[in-house]
Scaffold this active site. Sequence first.
Site, PDB file in Angstrom:
ATOM      1  CB  SER A 102      -0.964  -0.040   1.192  1.00  0.00           C
ATOM      2  OG  SER A 102      -1.910   0.982   1.138  1.00  0.00           O
ATOM      3  CG  ASP A 241      -2.681   4.133  -1.452  1.00  0.00           C
ATOM      4  OD1 ASP A 241      -3.444   3.966  -2.411  1.00  0.00           O
ATOM      5  OD2 ASP A 241      -2.684   3.421  -0.436  1.00  0.00           O
ATOM      6  CG  ASP A 243      -2.985  -0.487  -2.359  1.00  0.00           C
ATOM      7  OD1 ASP A 243      -2.970   0.699  -1.965  1.00  0.00           O
ATOM      8  OD2 ASP A 243      -3.550  -1.399  -1.741  1.00  0.00           O
ATOM      9  CG  ASP A 245      -6.202   0.782  -0.818  1.00  0.00           C
ATOM     10  OD1 ASP A 245      -5.344   1.682  -0.734  1.00  0.00           O
ATOM     11  OD2 ASP A 245      -6.230  -0.194  -0.042  1.00  0.00           O
TER      12      ASP A 245
END
Length: 445
Positions: A102, A241, A243, A245
């Site tokens: 992440s 960010d 990833d 999400d």
Amino acid sequence: MARKYFGTDGIRGRTNENPMTAGMAMRVGQAAGAHFARGQHRHRVVIGKDTRLSGYMMESALVAGFTSVGMDVVMVGPMPTPAVAMLARSMRADLGVMISASHNPFADNGIKLFGPDGYKLSDADESAIEALIDTGPKAVAAEDIGRARRVEDARGRYIHAVKSSFPEHLKLDGLRIVIDCANGAAYQVAPAALWELGGEVISLGVSPNGTNINDHCGSTDPTALQAKVIEVRADIGIALDGDADRLIVVDEKGRIVDGDQLMALIGASWAKRGLLRGDGIVATVMSNLGLERFLQGEGLKLHRTAVGDRYVVEAMRQGDYNVGGEQSGHIILSDYATTGDGLVAALQVLAALVESGRRASELLHMFDPLPQILKNVRFAGGAPLEQDKVKAVIAAAEAQLVSTGRLVIRKSGTEPLIRVMAEGEDRRLVEQVVDEICAAVKAAA
């Protein structure tokens, strides 16, 4: 009972150090594959990743693990976490896997698992997989080993799904948008989706090299985005960010708009249009009191959960809510996604901007947040929060903030940190109690 490998968002750690090793990844693949081997059909797992250097290694290890227990593997390459959840469901897979840490630096990596319904796994499923990791499931016979293949059109499938969340009667024509993809998983799909909807797109963070993910870019460091928005006189800036999400927005004046303001906008807007389900929205204990008071003024409620988007999603599913999220920018819109989706949330913000005809600085400032201070204390081990001296300092702080503010202290689920947050009407008091608690924790750590 504390889990051995899984934290609040999958398994995460520094690459090539336990538990984030290639050997562990293979064992996770074997364990998860065996756990989800239900029935006589050919089982399938969808694997996506972000742009970290270690993604290739972890992907190969997971493929080895899954195929060794008879599960076929579909690899989709660099894709946002919500895309993997969506593809796992649309491809009728038994499991989805996202290889990502992440918002963490490139040296970290992680493994997130999704069930066949596209939702993150339950605690029970994760505990069962942990048990299989330690015992080691039995490999299948040679003739039953799974096959692996890459799907090249996955990006197009996700872009189509994301665009379908944008109102059909609206376009982004005439809107100048700067988007920062954090050199991460959305570096191709996010600019493409915005351009296809008619926006004038200026892209940042779209040149990943394996080590620059989240490096002075994206939602965790929007400094470059703020500067670019002002430089090109953009209408709005969007930061994702690693990833994708998580979403943070920057208005045309370069000011940051966090997840609380975005949830207030979407929740109030959907309520007025009759789209909001339930009596309010779901957020965590970290969301500002200002959001709660704003929603009360709109006749809505704020339902709080523990920190972690998985807990927000669980509460949303239990209460049939369709808007929830975190102050950090995880926005879950369950009409369109099973997990936080920065791009889907951004399109809802852009739709409101287009429809209102107002500037972002006017539209996105929904309430005045109460002073809120969050500080992190790193610790090497032990239980500093259980020390009597620390407990006494915390109790004194709670007494000072009673009726005018809140105090939230917790261990991070993804890093060796203790997070100390306080908010209230008196900024000096808030700063004072946070500093006192942090000092006590450091002394005890």
